[in-house]
Design a protein around this motif. Sequence first.
Motif, PDB file in Angstrom:
ATOM      1  N   VAL A 101       0.946  -1.186   0.033  1.00  0.00           N
ATOM      2  CA  VAL A 101       0.102   0.076  -0.023  1.00  0.00           C
ATOM      3  C   VAL A 101       0.887   1.371   0.105  1.00  0.00           C
ATOM      4  N   ARG A 102       1.999   1.270   0.913  1.00  0.00           N
ATOM      5  CA  ARG A 102       2.791   2.649   1.097  1.00  0.00           C
ATOM      6  C   ARG A 102       3.592   2.635  -0.550  1.00  0.00           C
ATOM      7  N   PHE A 103       4.035   1.488  -0.919  1.00  0.00           N
ATOM      8  CA  PHE A 103       4.761   1.629  -2.359  1.00  0.00           C
ATOM      9  C   PHE A 103       3.904   2.159  -3.442  1.00  0.00           C
ATOM     10  N   VAL A 104       2.604   1.731  -3.502  1.00  0.00           N
ATOM     11  CA  VAL A 104       1.709   2.177  -4.554  1.00  0.00           C
ATOM     12  C   VAL A 104       1.352   3.845  -4.143  1.00  0.00           C
ATOM     13  N   ALA A 105       0.983   3.880  -3.060  1.00  0.00           N
ATOM     14  CA  ALA A 105       0.664   5.451  -2.373  1.00  0.00           C
ATOM     15  C   ALA A 105       1.602   6.359  -3.012  1.00  0.00           C
ATOM     16  N   THR A 106       3.012   5.937  -2.281  1.00  0.00           N
ATOM     17  CA  THR A 106       4.095   7.030  -2.616  1.00  0.00           C
ATOM     18  C   THR A 106       4.305   7.398  -4.059  1.00  0.00           C
ATOM     19  N   LYS A 107       4.023   6.072  -5.013  1.00  0.00           N
ATOM     20  CA  LYS A 107       4.080   6.469  -6.472  1.00  0.00           C
ATOM     21  C   LYS A 107       3.194   7.383  -6.843  1.00  0.00           C
ATOM     22  N   VAL A 108       1.751   7.128  -6.376  1.00  0.00           N
ATOM     23  CA  VAL A 108       0.688   7.941  -7.013  1.00  0.00           C
ATOM     24  C   VAL A 108       0.932   9.317  -6.484  1.00  0.00           C
ATOM     25  N   ASP A 111       4.005  10.943  -8.479  1.00  0.00           N
ATOM     26  CA  ASP A 111       3.500  11.159  -9.917  1.00  0.00           C
ATOM     27  C   ASP A 111       2.523  12.222 -10.025  1.00  0.00           C
ATOM     28  N   GLY A 112       1.655  12.265  -9.440  1.00  0.00           N
ATOM     29  CA  GLY A 112       0.660  13.411  -9.265  1.00  0.00           C
ATOM     30  C   GLY A 112       1.135  14.795  -8.982  1.00  0.00           C
ATOM     31  N   PHE A 113       2.127  14.919  -8.239  1.00  0.00           N
ATOM     32  CA  PHE A 113       2.537  16.386  -7.706  1.00  0.00           C
ATOM     33  C   PHE A 113       3.743  16.615  -8.460  1.00  0.00           C
ATOM     34  N   LEU A 114       4.605  15.914  -9.253  1.00  0.00           N
ATOM     35  CA  LEU A 114       5.752  16.174  -9.930  1.00  0.00           C
ATOM     36  C   LEU A 114       5.650  16.035 -11.629  1.00  0.00           C
ATOM     37  N   PHE A 115       5.298  14.865 -11.805  1.00  0.00           N
ATOM     38  CA  PHE A 115       5.083  14.481 -13.494  1.00  0.00           C
ATOM     39  C   PHE A 115       3.906  15.199 -13.848  1.00  0.00           C
ATOM     40  N   PHE A 150      -5.701  20.703 -14.085  1.00  0.00           N
ATOM     41  CA  PHE A 150      -5.069  20.130 -12.768  1.00  0.00           C
ATOM     42  C   PHE A 150      -6.051  19.495 -11.909  1.00  0.00           C
ATOM     43  N   VAL A 151      -7.009  20.524 -11.437  1.00  0.00           N
ATOM     44  CA  VAL A 151      -7.851  20.096 -10.606  1.00  0.00           C
ATOM     45  C   VAL A 151      -8.645  18.916 -10.830  1.00  0.00           C
ATOM     46  N   LEU A 152      -9.421  18.949 -12.178  1.00  0.00           N
ATOM     47  CA  LEU A 152     -10.406  18.021 -12.697  1.00  0.00           C
ATOM     48  C   LEU A 152      -9.487  16.790 -12.647  1.00  0.00           C
ATOM     49  N   GLU A 153      -8.365  16.851 -13.337  1.00  0.00           N
ATOM     50  CA  GLU A 153      -7.583  15.464 -13.398  1.00  0.00           C
ATOM     51  C   GLU A 153      -7.217  15.057 -12.350  1.00  0.00           C
ATOM     52  N   GLY A 154      -7.053  15.674 -11.201  1.00  0.00           N
ATOM     53  CA  GLY A 154      -6.693  15.181  -9.859  1.00  0.00           C
ATOM     54  C   GLY A 154      -7.636  14.444  -9.211  1.00  0.00           C
ATOM     55  N   GLY A 155      -8.812  14.390  -9.812  1.00  0.00           N
ATOM     56  CA  GLY A 155      -9.982  13.397  -9.396  1.00  0.00           C
ATOM     57  C   GLY A 155     -10.073  12.099 -10.251  1.00  0.00           C
ATOM     58  N   ILE A 156      -9.047  12.301 -11.142  1.00  0.00           N
ATOM     59  CA  ILE A 156      -9.309  10.781 -12.242  1.00  0.00           C
ATOM     60  C   ILE A 156      -7.958  10.243 -12.166  1.00  0.00           C
ATOM     61  N   TRP A 157      -6.814  10.845 -12.616  1.00  0.00           N
ATOM     62  CA  TRP A 157      -5.746  10.142 -12.686  1.00  0.00           C
ATOM     63  C   TRP A 157      -4.977   9.365 -11.389  1.00  0.00           C
ATOM     64  N   PRO A 158      -5.270   9.721 -10.254  1.00  0.00           N
ATOM     65  CA  PRO A 158      -4.882   8.944  -8.996  1.00  0.00           C
ATOM     66  C   PRO A 158      -5.679   7.614  -9.026  1.00  0.00           C
ATOM     67  N   VAL A 159      -6.838   7.563  -9.691  1.00  0.00           N
ATOM     68  CA  VAL A 159      -7.342   6.286  -9.788  1.00  0.00           C
ATOM     69  C   VAL A 159      -6.901   5.427 -10.722  1.00  0.00           C
ATOM     70  N   VAL A 160      -6.553   6.035 -11.851  1.00  0.00           N
ATOM     71  CA  VAL A 160      -5.885   5.419 -12.753  1.00  0.00           C
ATOM     72  C   VAL A 160      -4.601   4.838 -12.577  1.00  0.00           C
ATOM     73  N   GLN A 161      -3.725   5.572 -11.738  1.00  0.00           N
ATOM     74  CA  GLN A 161      -2.320   5.250 -11.627  1.00  0.00           C
ATOM     75  C   GLN A 161      -2.370   4.333 -10.214  1.00  0.00           C
ATOM     76  N   VAL A 162      -3.341   4.291  -9.651  1.00  0.00           N
ATOM     77  CA  VAL A 162      -3.227   3.215  -8.455  1.00  0.00           C
ATOM     78  C   VAL A 162      -3.392   1.785  -9.193  1.00  0.00           C
ATOM     79  N   ALA A 163      -4.220   1.847  -9.987  1.00  0.00           N
ATOM     80  CA  ALA A 163      -4.308   0.274 -10.900  1.00  0.00           C
ATOM     81  C   ALA A 163      -3.017   0.316 -11.471  1.00  0.00           C
TER      82      ALA A 163
END
Length: 210
Positions: A101-108, A111-115, A150-163
């Motif tokens: 969980v920590r591995f995936v959460a850290t990546k998300v 990725d979300g706040f840098l890339f 950025f705000v609207l994508e912030g509600g979608i991409w984290p879910v995509v990136q978790v998977a």
Amino acid sequence: MLKLWKWYQNCLAVHPVKTQVISSGLIWGAGDIAAQAVTHYTAKTHVTIDEDEKKEFKINWKRVSTTSLFGLGFVGPVGHYWYEGLDRFIRLRLMLKPNSVRFVATKVVVDGFLFGPLDLLVFFTYMGFSTGKSVPQIKEDVKRDFLPAFVLEGGIWPVVQVANFRFIPVRYQLLYVNFFCLLDSCFLSWVEQQQDAQWKQWLKSFLPLK
């Protein structure tokens, strides 16, 4: 289809960067064609019926090539090294267990706040220059479009990136993201088309950009 997938896997194993670059260019080009269609048909709501009947959807191939170059020149090479490097950094430097969980959460989060912001900033800037806009015009477009996107994508991409980070092997993560970028291209084109829409002003009121 299976043969095509095996061929892609072989290309990825032999020429990883080149394969990621070419596939990114092709996918982003296809995404722009879809985005042009979305822009065309949603724009119909702003014209009269007579004007609407005169307009037919025609692909702007110059724009497709421009967007493809973004996939080739930025998304492909940068994305390849980003996902490979991010995985190595979190596994070897932060010593987090893969798929935990920590591995995936850290990546998300990273990725979300840098890339994520970098990708949006480069995209809007590049598209501005490619259409011949001046630096002041591009700055205004970024101020207008960056935060809402950025705000609207912030509600979608984290879910995509978790998977993505949980189930997809690192070598296929950019391909996975690029397919979602087919939809993202449509979304970004729609955001740009909205210009100074009221909902953008509302979002920017929470975090004014000077």
